[in-house]
Design a protein around this motif. Sequence first.
Motif, PDB file in Angstrom:
ATOM      1  N   MET A   1      -3.830   3.826 -18.079  1.00 33.99           N
ATOM      2  CA  MET A   1      -3.434   4.576 -16.912  1.00 33.99           C
ATOM      3  C   MET A   1      -4.170   4.070 -15.662  1.00 33.99           C
ATOM      4  SD  MET A   1      -1.385   6.878 -16.146  1.00 33.99           S
ATOM      5  CE  MET A   1      -0.996   8.453 -15.548  1.00 33.99           C
ATOM      6  N   GLN A   2      -5.440   3.799 -15.795  1.00 38.41           N
ATOM      7  CA  GLN A   2      -6.222   3.311 -14.656  1.00 38.41           C
ATOM      8  C   GLN A   2      -5.683   1.963 -14.186  1.00 38.41           C
ATOM      9  OE1 GLN A   2     -10.420   3.025 -15.309  1.00 38.41           O
ATOM     10  NE2 GLN A   2     -10.826   2.226 -13.259  1.00 38.41           N
ATOM     11  N   HIS A   3      -5.267   1.137 -15.141  1.00 43.36           N
ATOM     12  CA  HIS A   3      -4.711  -0.171 -14.797  1.00 43.36           C
ATOM     13  C   HIS A   3      -3.457  -0.005 -13.921  1.00 43.36           C
ATOM     14  CE1 HIS A   3      -3.705  -4.373 -15.128  1.00 43.36           C
ATOM     15  NE2 HIS A   3      -2.504  -4.063 -15.609  1.00 43.36           N
ATOM     16  N   LEU A   4      -2.614   0.929 -14.255  1.00 45.64           N
ATOM     17  CA  LEU A   4      -1.406   1.182 -13.469  1.00 45.64           C
ATOM     18  C   LEU A   4      -1.751   1.686 -12.070  1.00 45.64           C
ATOM     19  CD1 LEU A   4       0.927   2.826 -16.120  1.00 45.64           C
ATOM     20  CD2 LEU A   4       1.067   0.513 -15.184  1.00 45.64           C
ATOM     21  N   GLU A   5      -2.742   2.545 -11.973  1.00 43.87           N
ATOM     22  CA  GLU A   5      -3.164   3.051 -10.673  1.00 43.87           C
ATOM     23  C   GLU A   5      -3.704   1.926  -9.793  1.00 43.87           C
ATOM     24  OE1 GLU A   5      -5.917   6.140 -11.590  1.00 43.87           O
ATOM     25  OE2 GLU A   5      -4.335   7.609 -12.034  1.00 43.87           O
ATOM     26  N   GLU A   6      -4.430   0.995 -10.410  1.00 46.15           N
ATOM     27  CA  GLU A   6      -4.947  -0.148  -9.656  1.00 46.15           C
ATOM     28  C   GLU A   6      -3.804  -1.025  -9.161  1.00 46.15           C
ATOM     29  OE1 GLU A   6      -7.659  -2.149 -12.248  1.00 46.15           O
ATOM     30  OE2 GLU A   6      -9.188  -0.579 -12.099  1.00 46.15           O
ATOM     31  N   GLN A   7      -2.813  -1.234 -10.006  1.00 46.17           N
ATOM     32  CA  GLN A   7      -1.659  -2.039  -9.606  1.00 46.17           C
ATOM     33  C   GLN A   7      -0.905  -1.373  -8.457  1.00 46.17           C
ATOM     34  OE1 GLN A   7       0.639  -2.742 -13.184  1.00 46.17           O
ATOM     35  NE2 GLN A   7      -0.114  -4.855 -13.283  1.00 46.17           N
ATOM     36  N   ILE A   8      -0.731  -0.076  -8.551  1.00 45.28           N
ATOM     37  CA  ILE A   8      -0.043   0.651  -7.483  1.00 45.28           C
ATOM     38  C   ILE A   8      -0.827   0.546  -6.181  1.00 45.28           C
ATOM     39  CG2 ILE A   8       0.615   2.947  -6.681  1.00 45.28           C
ATOM     40  CD1 ILE A   8       1.413   3.556  -9.602  1.00 45.28           C
ATOM     41  N   ALA A   9      -2.130   0.673  -6.238  1.00 47.52           N
ATOM     42  CA  ALA A   9      -2.958   0.563  -5.041  1.00 47.52           C
ATOM     43  C   ALA A   9      -2.846  -0.841  -4.442  1.00 47.52           C
ATOM     44  CB  ALA A   9      -4.410   0.887  -5.374  1.00 47.52           C
ATOM     45  N   TYR A  10      -2.885  -1.857  -5.302  1.00 48.05           N
ATOM     46  CA  TYR A  10      -2.754  -3.233  -4.844  1.00 48.05           C
ATOM     47  C   TYR A  10      -1.385  -3.455  -4.199  1.00 48.05           C
ATOM     48  CZ  TYR A  10      -2.148  -8.278  -5.004  1.00 48.05           C
ATOM     49  OH  TYR A  10      -1.887  -9.576  -4.671  1.00 48.05           O
ATOM     50  N   LEU A  11      -0.340  -2.976  -4.837  1.00 50.17           N
ATOM     51  CA  LEU A  11       1.010  -3.148  -4.301  1.00 50.17           C
ATOM     52  C   LEU A  11       1.196  -2.380  -2.990  1.00 50.17           C
ATOM     53  CD1 LEU A  11       3.112  -2.939  -7.604  1.00 50.17           C
ATOM     54  CD2 LEU A  11       2.644  -4.974  -6.234  1.00 50.17           C
ATOM     55  N   SER A  12       0.606  -1.226  -2.897  1.00 53.71           N
ATOM     56  CA  SER A  12       0.695  -0.450  -1.649  1.00 53.71           C
ATOM     57  C   SER A  12       0.020  -1.195  -0.510  1.00 53.71           C
ATOM     58  CB  SER A  12       0.051   0.920  -1.821  1.00 53.71           C
ATOM     59  OG  SER A  12       0.788   1.704  -2.719  1.00 53.71           O
ATOM     60  N   ARG A  13      -1.137  -1.761  -0.786  1.00 53.04           N
ATOM     61  CA  ARG A  13      -1.838  -2.537   0.241  1.00 53.04           C
ATOM     62  C   ARG A  13      -1.014  -3.756   0.651  1.00 53.04           C
ATOM     63  NH1 ARG A  13      -7.101  -4.985  -1.657  1.00 53.04           N
ATOM     64  NH2 ARG A  13      -5.762  -6.743  -2.095  1.00 53.04           N
ATOM     65  N   THR A  14      -0.418  -4.421  -0.326  1.00 58.69           N
ATOM     66  CA  THR A  14       0.404  -5.592  -0.040  1.00 58.69           C
ATOM     67  C   THR A  14       1.605  -5.215   0.817  1.00 58.69           C
ATOM     68  OG1 THR A  14      -0.273  -6.629  -2.118  1.00 58.69           O
ATOM     69  CG2 THR A  14       1.709  -7.495  -1.076  1.00 58.69           C
ATOM     70  N   VAL A  15       2.245  -4.107   0.499  1.00 58.77           N
ATOM     71  CA  VAL A  15       3.388  -3.644   1.292  1.00 58.77           C
ATOM     72  C   VAL A  15       2.954  -3.344   2.722  1.00 58.77           C
ATOM     73  CG1 VAL A  15       5.023  -1.737   1.565  1.00 58.77           C
ATOM     74  CG2 VAL A  15       4.747  -2.815  -0.661  1.00 58.77           C
ATOM     75  N   ASP A  16       1.825  -2.714   2.903  1.00 51.53           N
ATOM     76  CA  ASP A  16       1.324  -2.418   4.248  1.00 51.53           C
ATOM     77  C   ASP A  16       1.050  -3.702   5.030  1.00 51.53           C
ATOM     78  OD1 ASP A  16       1.495   0.302   3.784  1.00 51.53           O
ATOM     79  OD2 ASP A  16      -0.639   0.512   3.254  1.00 51.53           O
ATOM     80  N   GLU A  17       0.458  -4.683   4.379  1.00 43.49           N
ATOM     81  CA  GLU A  17       0.172  -5.952   5.043  1.00 43.49           C
ATOM     82  C   GLU A  17       1.474  -6.661   5.424  1.00 43.49           C
ATOM     83  OE1 GLU A  17      -2.283  -8.032   2.248  1.00 43.49           O
ATOM     84  OE2 GLU A  17      -4.066  -6.859   2.749  1.00 43.49           O
ATOM     85  N   LEU A  18       2.437  -6.661   4.525  1.00 39.26           N
ATOM     86  CA  LEU A  18       3.720  -7.295   4.815  1.00 39.26           C
ATOM     87  C   LEU A  18       4.451  -6.563   5.942  1.00 39.26           C
ATOM     88  CD1 LEU A  18       4.984  -8.139   1.218  1.00 39.26           C
ATOM     89  CD2 LEU A  18       4.187  -9.742   2.957  1.00 39.26           C
ATOM     90  N   ASN A  19       4.321  -5.264   5.981  1.00 43.11           N
ATOM     91  CA  ASN A  19       4.941  -4.495   7.056  1.00 43.11           C
ATOM     92  C   ASN A  19       4.345  -4.881   8.408  1.00 43.11           C
ATOM     93  OD1 ASN A  19       6.651  -2.413   8.106  1.00 43.11           O
ATOM     94  ND2 ASN A  19       4.802  -1.185   8.381  1.00 43.11           N
ATOM     95  N   GLU A  20       3.031  -5.088   8.456  1.00 41.93           N
ATOM     96  CA  GLU A  20       2.392  -5.519   9.698  1.00 41.93           C
ATOM     97  C   GLU A  20       2.921  -6.884  10.139  1.00 41.93           C
ATOM     98  OE1 GLU A  20      -1.862  -5.367   9.548  1.00 41.93           O
ATOM     99  OE2 GLU A  20      -1.867  -3.341   8.717  1.00 41.93           O
ATOM    100  N   VAL A  21       3.097  -7.786   9.188  1.00 39.22           N
ATOM    101  CA  VAL A  21       3.609  -9.120   9.506  1.00 39.22           C
ATOM    102  C   VAL A  21       5.033  -9.022  10.042  1.00 39.22           C
ATOM    103  CG1 VAL A  21       4.310 -11.337   8.506  1.00 39.22           C
ATOM    104  CG2 VAL A  21       2.118 -10.325   7.869  1.00 39.22           C
ATOM    105  N   VAL A  22       5.867  -8.244   9.386  1.00 42.60           N
ATOM    106  CA  VAL A  22       7.257  -8.103   9.811  1.00 42.60           C
ATOM    107  C   VAL A  22       7.332  -7.452  11.191  1.00 42.60           C
ATOM    108  CG1 VAL A  22       9.435  -6.926   9.297  1.00 42.60           C
ATOM    109  CG2 VAL A  22       8.204  -8.093   7.481  1.00 42.60           C
ATOM    110  N   THR A  23       6.512  -6.465  11.436  1.00 45.19           N
ATOM    111  CA  THR A  23       6.484  -5.802  12.735  1.00 45.19           C
ATOM    112  C   THR A  23       6.082  -6.779  13.830  1.00 45.19           C
ATOM    113  OG1 THR A  23       5.939  -3.702  11.672  1.00 45.19           O
ATOM    114  CG2 THR A  23       5.489  -3.880  14.026  1.00 45.19           C
ATOM    115  N   SER A  24       5.081  -7.592  13.556  1.00 51.63           N
ATOM    116  CA  SER A  24       4.630  -8.594  14.522  1.00 51.63           C
ATOM    117  C   SER A  24       5.729  -9.627  14.781  1.00 51.63           C
ATOM    118  CB  SER A  24       3.374  -9.281  14.005  1.00 51.63           C
ATOM    119  OG  SER A  24       3.018 -10.352  14.828  1.00 51.63           O
TER     120      SER A  24
END
Length: 64
Positions: A1-24
């Motif tokens: 379960m912890q492994h899945l939570e870590e993956q979700i956190a990593y993916l959420s951060r990646t999505v946020d970073e990609l959103n910043e790039v797309v916005t720019s």
Amino acid sequence: MQHLEEQIAYLSRTVDELNEVVTSQQADLDLLKRRVQMLMEREAQREAEGSGGAVFGDERPPHY
């Protein structure tokens, strides 16, 4: 379960970073579109005035 939570956190951060790039990139595209539009309007105005000013080949400019 912890492994899945870590993956979700990593993916959420990646999505946020990609959103910043797309916005720019969208801001850059908007700026470039405005500049191209201004250049097109300026060139249309220049053509309408008949002062294109382009010299082709060995053609002498009109002031010679």
